[in-house]
Design a protein around this motif. Structure first.
Motif, mmCIF file in Angstrom:
data_model
loop_
_atom_site.group_PDB
_atom_site.id
_atom_site.type_symbol
_atom_site.label_atom_id
_atom_site.label_comp_id
_atom_site.label_asym_id
_atom_site.label_seq_id
_atom_site.Cartn_x
_atom_site.Cartn_y
_atom_site.Cartn_z
ATOM 1 N N ILE A 141 0.593 -1.160 -0.017
ATOM 2 C CA ILE A 141 0.141 0.157 0.081
ATOM 3 C C ILE A 141 1.102 1.251 -0.051
ATOM 4 O O ILE A 141 0.608 2.090 -0.791
ATOM 5 C CB ILE A 141 -1.024 -0.048 1.145
ATOM 6 N N PRO A 142 1.723 1.472 0.819
ATOM 7 C CA PRO A 142 2.713 2.582 0.657
ATOM 8 C C PRO A 142 3.259 3.170 -0.698
ATOM 9 O O PRO A 142 3.479 4.070 -1.062
ATOM 10 C CB PRO A 142 3.781 2.405 1.888
ATOM 11 N N VAL A 143 3.754 1.755 -1.249
ATOM 12 C CA VAL A 143 4.385 1.952 -2.549
ATOM 13 C C VAL A 143 3.265 2.353 -3.437
ATOM 14 O O VAL A 143 3.545 3.298 -4.314
ATOM 15 C CB VAL A 143 5.028 0.610 -2.954
ATOM 16 N N ASP A 144 1.997 1.620 -3.289
ATOM 17 C CA ASP A 144 0.914 2.079 -4.289
ATOM 18 C C ASP A 144 0.541 3.552 -4.163
ATOM 19 O O ASP A 144 0.370 4.393 -5.095
ATOM 20 C CB ASP A 144 -0.186 1.347 -4.111
ATOM 21 N N ILE A 145 0.659 4.266 -2.769
ATOM 22 C CA ILE A 145 0.267 5.515 -2.609
ATOM 23 C C ILE A 145 1.283 6.294 -3.158
ATOM 24 O O ILE A 145 0.919 7.292 -3.686
ATOM 25 C CB ILE A 145 0.061 5.825 -1.082
ATOM 26 N N PHE A 146 2.696 5.969 -3.087
ATOM 27 C CA PHE A 146 3.695 6.755 -3.458
ATOM 28 C C PHE A 146 3.552 6.915 -5.244
ATOM 29 O O PHE A 146 3.845 8.014 -5.816
ATOM 30 C CB PHE A 146 5.101 6.331 -3.166
ATOM 31 N N SER A 147 3.220 5.751 -5.744
ATOM 32 C CA SER A 147 2.864 5.935 -7.163
ATOM 33 C C SER A 147 1.889 6.732 -7.518
ATOM 34 O O SER A 147 1.969 7.451 -8.374
ATOM 35 C CB SER A 147 2.645 4.440 -7.490
ATOM 36 N N ALA A 148 0.951 6.738 -6.809
ATOM 37 C CA ALA A 148 -0.456 7.736 -7.058
ATOM 38 C C ALA A 148 0.040 9.216 -6.797
ATOM 39 O O ALA A 148 -0.381 9.947 -7.689
ATOM 40 C CB ALA A 148 -1.528 7.330 -6.101
ATOM 41 N N VAL A 149 0.881 9.388 -5.840
ATOM 42 C CA VAL A 149 1.558 10.729 -5.452
ATOM 43 C C VAL A 149 2.256 11.135 -6.634
ATOM 44 O O VAL A 149 2.252 12.380 -7.142
ATOM 45 C CB VAL A 149 2.238 10.868 -4.333
ATOM 46 N N LEU A 150 3.116 10.316 -7.207
ATOM 47 C CA LEU A 150 3.921 10.825 -8.304
ATOM 48 C C LEU A 150 3.157 10.962 -9.674
ATOM 49 O O LEU A 150 3.484 11.937 -10.246
ATOM 50 C CB LEU A 150 5.053 9.705 -8.536
ATOM 51 N N VAL A 151 2.132 10.045 -9.787
ATOM 52 C CA VAL A 151 1.501 10.296 -11.206
ATOM 53 C C VAL A 151 0.587 11.501 -10.993
ATOM 54 O O VAL A 151 0.411 12.366 -11.741
ATOM 55 C CB VAL A 151 0.749 8.968 -11.415
ATOM 56 N N ALA A 152 -0.190 11.582 -9.834
ATOM 57 C CA ALA A 152 -1.045 12.820 -9.635
ATOM 58 C C ALA A 152 -0.166 13.973 -9.575
ATOM 59 O O ALA A 152 -0.519 15.380 -10.462
ATOM 60 C CB ALA A 152 -1.715 12.743 -8.385
ATOM 61 N N THR A 153 1.141 14.284 -9.193
ATOM 62 C CA THR A 153 1.852 15.308 -9.199
ATOM 63 C C THR A 153 2.167 15.671 -10.479
ATOM 64 O O THR A 153 2.144 17.060 -11.013
ATOM 65 C CB THR A 153 3.242 15.151 -8.385
ATOM 66 N N CYS A 154 2.553 14.796 -11.268
ATOM 67 C CA CYS A 154 2.843 14.876 -12.871
ATOM 68 C C CYS A 154 1.502 15.778 -13.591
ATOM 69 O O CYS A 154 1.621 16.532 -14.264
ATOM 70 C CB CYS A 154 3.066 13.743 -13.732
ATOM 71 N N SER A 155 0.260 15.009 -13.273
ATOM 72 C CA SER A 155 -0.821 15.509 -13.849
ATOM 73 C C SER A 155 -1.068 16.996 -13.644
ATOM 74 O O SER A 155 -1.480 17.731 -14.490
ATOM 75 C CB SER A 155 -1.893 14.522 -13.772
ATOM 76 N N ILE A 156 -1.095 17.252 -11.949
ATOM 77 C CA ILE A 156 -1.586 18.258 -11.583
ATOM 78 C C ILE A 156 -0.549 19.625 -12.096
ATOM 79 O O ILE A 156 -1.017 20.733 -12.506
ATOM 80 C CB ILE A 156 -1.653 18.193 -10.197
ATOM 81 N N LEU A 157 0.719 19.273 -12.132
ATOM 82 C CA LEU A 157 1.638 20.312 -12.536
ATOM 83 C C LEU A 157 1.314 20.560 -14.079
ATOM 84 O O LEU A 157 1.574 21.773 -14.491
ATOM 85 C CB LEU A 157 3.038 19.722 -12.398
#
Length: 240
Positions: A141-157
């Motif tokens: 789960i922590p790895v999955d959340i980190f993955s989501a944070v990375l992709v979400a950051t890319c999209s939002i930026l």
């Protein structure tokens, strides 16, 4: 509903993934001089991953039992390792690379670069110290959340850059607008579902059915959106 999902989940999911990949191949000429060509390669890779991941259903139980307890046996028994490596890790790294190609702001590139390094380290450290989890668990789960944070950051930026530039006038013709929006929605929905896996037993049929249904909906939505975008959008030459 359970019977429907068991019978058609893979069919619909694989179908829309292959449709998006084929659309990318047929529209490749339009995007061959644009960064979007890398996204086409990614879609083809996803479709191939989905096909290759079907291998457990073609392996006989006797053959698996023969290699029970060995690394080869773990690989044969489950395809979880494929999705962990090539989707959770590989997919996140692809979107990190893809959006850094399309960012105009150097600060945004650095932010995503540092997040990517931290994500790779977290993935490598966890599975190096819990190697068996690569085969027994779908994703930590922590790895999955980190993955989501990375992709979400890319999209939002990317969306922030789009809104602050002249490109916002014709955003609806930009394929990267659809890519960033769709993957942001997909990761924001799928990550909580994986999180709740920790609190539901595998025999909880209602939760499993709901999980499959949500994944089916967001997968179909995502790949049909990519298909639409590849057909109707313009290369980034008109996005600058």
């Amino acid at each position: 509903m359970k019977e429907f999902l068991e019978g058609y989940y893979s069919f619909f999911t694989s179908g829309v993934e292959i449709l998006a990949a084929l659309t990318g191949i047929f529209t490749y000429k339009k995007y061959k001089n644009d960064n979007t060509r890398w996204f086409v390669f990614f879609l083809v890779g996803v479709a191939l991953l989905e096909i290759i991941s079907m291998y457990p259903s073609f392996i006989k139980d006797d053959f698996i039992k023969k290699h029970q307890g060995s690394l080869w046996g773990l690989i044969l028994q489950s395809n979880h390792w494929l999705y962990s490596i090539f989707w959770t890790l590989g997919g996140s790294l692809f979107f990190s690379y893809y959006f850094r190609l399309n960012f105009q702001n150097e600060k945004h590139k650095r932010i995503v670069k540092y997040l990517t390094v931290l994500f790779i380290l977290s993935f490598a450290i966890y599975y190096a110290t819990h190697f068996e989890k690569l085969f027994s668990d779908f994703i930590f789960i922590p790895v999955d959340i980190f993955s989501a944070v990375l992709v979400a950051t890319c999209s939002i930026l990317y969306l922030m850059e789009l809104m602050q530039s002249d490109k916002i006038v014709y955003f609806y013709r930009s394929i990267n607008f659809y890519i960033s929006t769709v993957i942001l929605i997909w990761w924001l929905i799928s990550t909580p579902i994986n999180f709740f896996n920790e609190y539901f037993h595998i025999n909880d049929i209602d939760f499993i059915t709901l999980q499959w249904l949500i994944y089916l909906i967001i997968n179909v939505m995502m790949y049909l959106s990519f298909t639409f975008a590849l057909i109707f959008c313009q290369p980034r030459i008109k996005d600058n």
